[in-house]
Scaffold this motif. Structure first.
Motif, PDB file in Angstrom:
ATOM      1  N   LYS A  22       0.829  -1.195   0.000  1.00 32.98           N
ATOM      2  CA  LYS A  22       0.000   0.000   0.000  1.00 32.98           C
ATOM      3  C   LYS A  22       0.868   1.251   0.000  1.00 32.98           C
ATOM      4  CE  LYS A  22      -3.919  -2.103   2.426  1.00 32.98           C
ATOM      5  NZ  LYS A  22      -4.825  -2.007   3.591  1.00 32.98           N
ATOM      6  N   GLU A  23       0.244   2.351  -0.430  1.00 31.37           N
ATOM      7  CA  GLU A  23       0.977   3.615  -0.499  1.00 31.37           C
ATOM      8  C   GLU A  23       1.383   4.102   0.888  1.00 31.37           C
ATOM      9  OE1 GLU A  23       0.266   8.202  -2.132  1.00 31.37           O
ATOM     10  OE2 GLU A  23      -1.250   6.634  -2.436  1.00 31.37           O
ATOM     11  N   ASP A  24       0.473   3.935   1.873  1.00 34.92           N
ATOM     12  CA  ASP A  24       0.802   4.360   3.244  1.00 34.92           C
ATOM     13  C   ASP A  24       1.965   3.554   3.804  1.00 34.92           C
ATOM     14  OD1 ASP A  24      -1.232   6.182   3.138  1.00 34.92           O
ATOM     15  OD2 ASP A  24      -2.721   4.813   3.992  1.00 34.92           O
ATOM     16  N   HIS A  25       1.977   2.235   3.514  1.00 32.89           N
ATOM     17  CA  HIS A  25       3.104   1.396   3.957  1.00 32.89           C
ATOM     18  C   HIS A  25       4.417   1.943   3.416  1.00 32.89           C
ATOM     19  CE1 HIS A  25       0.282  -2.318   4.412  1.00 32.89           C
ATOM     20  NE2 HIS A  25      -0.002  -1.347   5.241  1.00 32.89           N
ATOM     21  N   LEU A  26       4.420   2.207   2.099  1.00 32.57           N
ATOM     22  CA  LEU A  26       5.660   2.628   1.451  1.00 32.57           C
ATOM     23  C   LEU A  26       6.128   3.981   1.974  1.00 32.57           C
ATOM     24  CD1 LEU A  26       7.667   1.698  -0.683  1.00 32.57           C
ATOM     25  CD2 LEU A  26       6.346   2.928  -2.395  1.00 32.57           C
ATOM     26  N   LYS A  27       5.199   4.918   2.191  1.00 30.12           N
ATOM     27  CA  LYS A  27       5.583   6.232   2.698  1.00 30.12           C
ATOM     28  C   LYS A  27       6.156   6.130   4.113  1.00 30.12           C
ATOM     29  CE  LYS A  27       2.432   9.033  -0.085  1.00 30.12           C
ATOM     30  NZ  LYS A  27       1.277   9.976  -0.068  1.00 30.12           N
ATOM     31  N   ASP A  28       5.510   5.309   4.954  1.00 26.43           N
ATOM     32  CA  ASP A  28       6.019   5.144   6.316  1.00 26.43           C
ATOM     33  C   ASP A  28       7.401   4.491   6.316  1.00 26.43           C
ATOM     34  OD1 ASP A  28       3.743   6.261   7.306  1.00 26.43           O
ATOM     35  OD2 ASP A  28       2.723   4.352   7.652  1.00 26.43           O
ATOM     36  N   VAL A  29       7.587   3.515   5.447  1.00 29.69           N
ATOM     37  CA  VAL A  29       8.882   2.835   5.378  1.00 29.69           C
ATOM     38  C   VAL A  29       9.974   3.794   4.915  1.00 29.69           C
ATOM     39  CG1 VAL A  29      10.158   1.094   4.077  1.00 29.69           C
ATOM     40  CG2 VAL A  29       7.976   0.506   5.107  1.00 29.69           C
ATOM     41  N   VAL A  30       9.680   4.589   3.891  1.00 27.59           N
ATOM     42  CA  VAL A  30      10.662   5.563   3.387  1.00 27.59           C
ATOM     43  C   VAL A  30      11.006   6.578   4.472  1.00 27.59           C
ATOM     44  CG1 VAL A  30      10.996   7.433   1.743  1.00 27.59           C
ATOM     45  CG2 VAL A  30      10.053   5.259   0.971  1.00 27.59           C
ATOM     46  N   GLN A  31       9.993   7.040   5.209  1.00 22.46           N
ATOM     47  CA  GLN A  31      10.237   8.017   6.267  1.00 22.46           C
ATOM     48  C   GLN A  31      11.092   7.429   7.391  1.00 22.46           C
ATOM     49  OE1 GLN A  31       9.310  11.061   5.724  1.00 22.46           O
ATOM     50  NE2 GLN A  31      10.169  11.855   7.628  1.00 22.46           N
ATOM     51  N   LEU A  32      10.830   6.160   7.737  1.00 20.18           N
ATOM     52  CA  LEU A  32      11.639   5.497   8.768  1.00 20.18           C
ATOM     53  C   LEU A  32      13.095   5.362   8.336  1.00 20.18           C
ATOM     54  CD1 LEU A  32       9.211   2.663   9.946  1.00 20.18           C
ATOM     55  CD2 LEU A  32       9.938   4.639  11.260  1.00 20.18           C
ATOM     56  N   VAL A  33      13.298   4.945   7.096  1.00 18.90           N
ATOM     57  CA  VAL A  33      14.666   4.779   6.588  1.00 18.90           C
ATOM     58  C   VAL A  33      15.388   6.116   6.545  1.00 18.90           C
ATOM     59  CG1 VAL A  33      16.033   4.100   4.578  1.00 18.90           C
ATOM     60  CG2 VAL A  33      14.109   2.707   5.280  1.00 18.90           C
ATOM     61  N   LEU A  34      14.699   7.170   6.104  1.00 15.96           N
ATOM     62  CA  LEU A  34      15.328   8.491   6.002  1.00 15.96           C
ATOM     63  C   LEU A  34      15.715   9.015   7.390  1.00 15.96           C
ATOM     64  CD1 LEU A  34      16.130  10.807   4.140  1.00 15.96           C
ATOM     65  CD2 LEU A  34      13.839  11.732   4.414  1.00 15.96           C
ATOM     66  N   GLU A  35      14.808   8.905   8.341  1.00 19.91           N
ATOM     67  CA  GLU A  35      15.125   9.372   9.696  1.00 19.91           C
ATOM     68  C   GLU A  35      16.283   8.580  10.301  1.00 19.91           C
ATOM     69  OE1 GLU A  35      11.545   9.067  11.892  1.00 19.91           O
ATOM     70  OE2 GLU A  35      10.570  10.779  10.918  1.00 19.91           O
ATOM     71  N   LYS A  36      16.274   7.282  10.076  1.00 20.90           N
ATOM     72  CA  LYS A  36      17.342   6.445  10.626  1.00 20.90           C
ATOM     73  C   LYS A  36      18.684   6.804  10.005  1.00 20.90           C
ATOM     74  CE  LYS A  36      17.643   2.899  13.503  1.00 20.90           C
ATOM     75  NZ  LYS A  36      17.123   2.932  14.876  1.00 20.90           N
ATOM     76  N   ALA A  37      18.711   7.014   8.688  1.00 20.44           N
ATOM     77  CA  ALA A  37      19.965   7.343   8.005  1.00 20.44           C
ATOM     78  C   ALA A  37      20.484   8.716   8.399  1.00 20.44           C
ATOM     79  CB  ALA A  37      19.764   7.268   6.491  1.00 20.44           C
ATOM     80  N   ILE A  38      19.555   9.661   8.685  1.00 20.50           N
ATOM     81  CA  ILE A  38      19.987  11.009   9.059  1.00 20.50           C
ATOM     82  C   ILE A  38      20.607  11.012  10.447  1.00 20.50           C
ATOM     83  CG2 ILE A  38      19.121  13.303   9.668  1.00 20.50           C
ATOM     84  CD1 ILE A  38      17.182  13.063   7.349  1.00 20.50           C
ATOM     85  N   LEU A  39      19.978  10.305  11.381  1.00 21.96           N
ATOM     86  CA  LEU A  39      20.430  10.346  12.765  1.00 21.96           C
ATOM     87  C   LEU A  39      21.555   9.355  13.064  1.00 21.96           C
ATOM     88  CD1 LEU A  39      16.990  10.688  14.570  1.00 21.96           C
ATOM     89  CD2 LEU A  39      18.634  12.473  14.035  1.00 21.96           C
ATOM     90  N   GLU A  40      21.783   8.375  12.196  1.00 22.30           N
ATOM     91  CA  GLU A  40      22.852   7.394  12.397  1.00 22.30           C
ATOM     92  C   GLU A  40      23.709   7.325  11.141  1.00 22.30           C
ATOM     93  OE1 GLU A  40      21.199   3.684  13.548  1.00 22.30           O
ATOM     94  OE2 GLU A  40      20.216   4.464  15.352  1.00 22.30           O
TER      95      GLU A  40
END
Length: 331
Positions: A245-263
């Motif tokens: 689903k689109e919501d799944h993909l957006k949440d996953v992308v946001q999680l990956v981006l936040e994780k990569a920025i902070l770590e």
């Protein structure tokens, strides 16, 4: 005249006899020639048959030679393949031996660490026992009158008590090793924990069902566990998550981006993970027929984050994230 006639007749008769003999000899020679011709014909027929048989045998021999050559090429190919398989098997055996050696080494190191920890625990327990014994002696001294001499245990009795304590300590460690871990349901304490009015809490979406939340929660759990050491094992589990689903993909992308920025120290791991997830595609709900991919959403999210930083409206500029701002900028 009569005598001449007789002589002539006698000569004529002799000539006829000679002619008859010659005629008979000629017939015999003709018969022999005929028989010779018959034999020559038979020999020629036999020769033709032999030639045909020779040609057939030559053809069969050529076929056998070709078949032998084909079999020889097959045998050489099979031998080469067998040699390659043998070399591959030997290489795998060497790799397995190396892995077994490394595992044995790791196991030995862990056993050594465990023995060292057990030794440290024994030393700590002994020290605690010694402190407890000294504390009891001090209490006894305080309880005794000042004019009375302090009582001391005999050396034999003290040695016996140490041995008994050492035996109890060994039995306790043996029981602890065989006992399952104890779960503490609730611990009461008078110590008050510090609370914060703006503490972080996981965001909850009201429009997501339980199954959708399970998908995002499962991805977040694996994302928190991924490291360079267990990347190959966890990336297979991440790829098995049903992101449809689109919501799944957006949440996953946001999680990956936040994780990569902070770590940022794990940026290589997250980049490799994005390479594996780049081909995930879902249907866009607002636009029928339009397809959204993980790569497209990730690039858009990065661009939006950079625009926020350039415009000075980044979420990392508030009071809650001042400590994380330098790390996030580098990320």
């Amino acid at each position: 005249m009569k005598e001449d006639q007789k002589n002539i007749l006698s000569k004529y008769s002799e000539v006829e006899l000679q002619l008859e003999k010659q005629r008979q000899r000629h017939e015999e020679e003709q018969q022999k020639n005929f028989e010779s011709c018959q034999q020559v014909k038979l020999l020629s027929q036999e020769l033709t048959v032999k030639d045909n048989e020779y040609n057939e045998m030559t053809f069969a021999l050529n076929i056998l030679v070709e078949h032998g050559t084909h079999l020889e090429s097959k045998c050489s190919a099979a031998e080469q393949q067998l040699q390659e398989q043998r070399e591959k098997q030997e290489q795998q055996n060497v790799e397995h031996l190396n892995q077994v050696t490394l595992l044995k080494k790791d196991l030995q190191d862990k056993e050594n660490c465990w023995e060292a920890m057990v030794g440290k625990n024994n030393n700590c327990v002994k020290a605690i026992y010694e402190l407890h014994r000294r504390l009891q002696q001090l209490e006894q001294r305080q309880q005794q009158p000042q004019h009375e001499p302090r009582s001391q245990l005999p050396l034999a009795q003290e040695k016996k008590q140490k041995e008994q304590f050492h035996q109890r300590n060994q039995r306790w460690h043996h029981q602890q090793q065989n006992k399952s871990p104890r779960v503490i349901d609730h611990v009461t304490s008078d110590f008050e924990l510090k609370t914060s009015t703006n503490a972080w809490r996981p965001a909850k979406k009201t429009d997501l069902t339980g199954r959708d939340q399970d998908v995002v929660r499962q991805f977040r759990s694996l994302l928190n566990k991924i490291t360079p050491e267990n990347f190959d094992r966890l990336i297979d589990k991440i790829e098995l998550i049903n992101i449809a689903k689109e919501d799944h993909l957006k949440d996953v992308v946001q999680l990956v981006l936040e994780k990569a920025i902070l770590e940022s120290k794990f940026s290589e791991v997250y980049a490799n993970m994005c390479h594996h997830l780049a081909k995930i595609e879902v249907k866009e709900t607002g636009r029928p027929g339009n397809i959204l991919s993980f790569r497209t959403l990730l690039i858009q999210s990065c661009q939006n984050e950079m625009k926020k930083v350039i415009d000075g409206t980044s979420r990392l500029d508030d009071d809650e994230s001042k400590d994380k701002a330098p790390t996030a900028c580098r990320g």
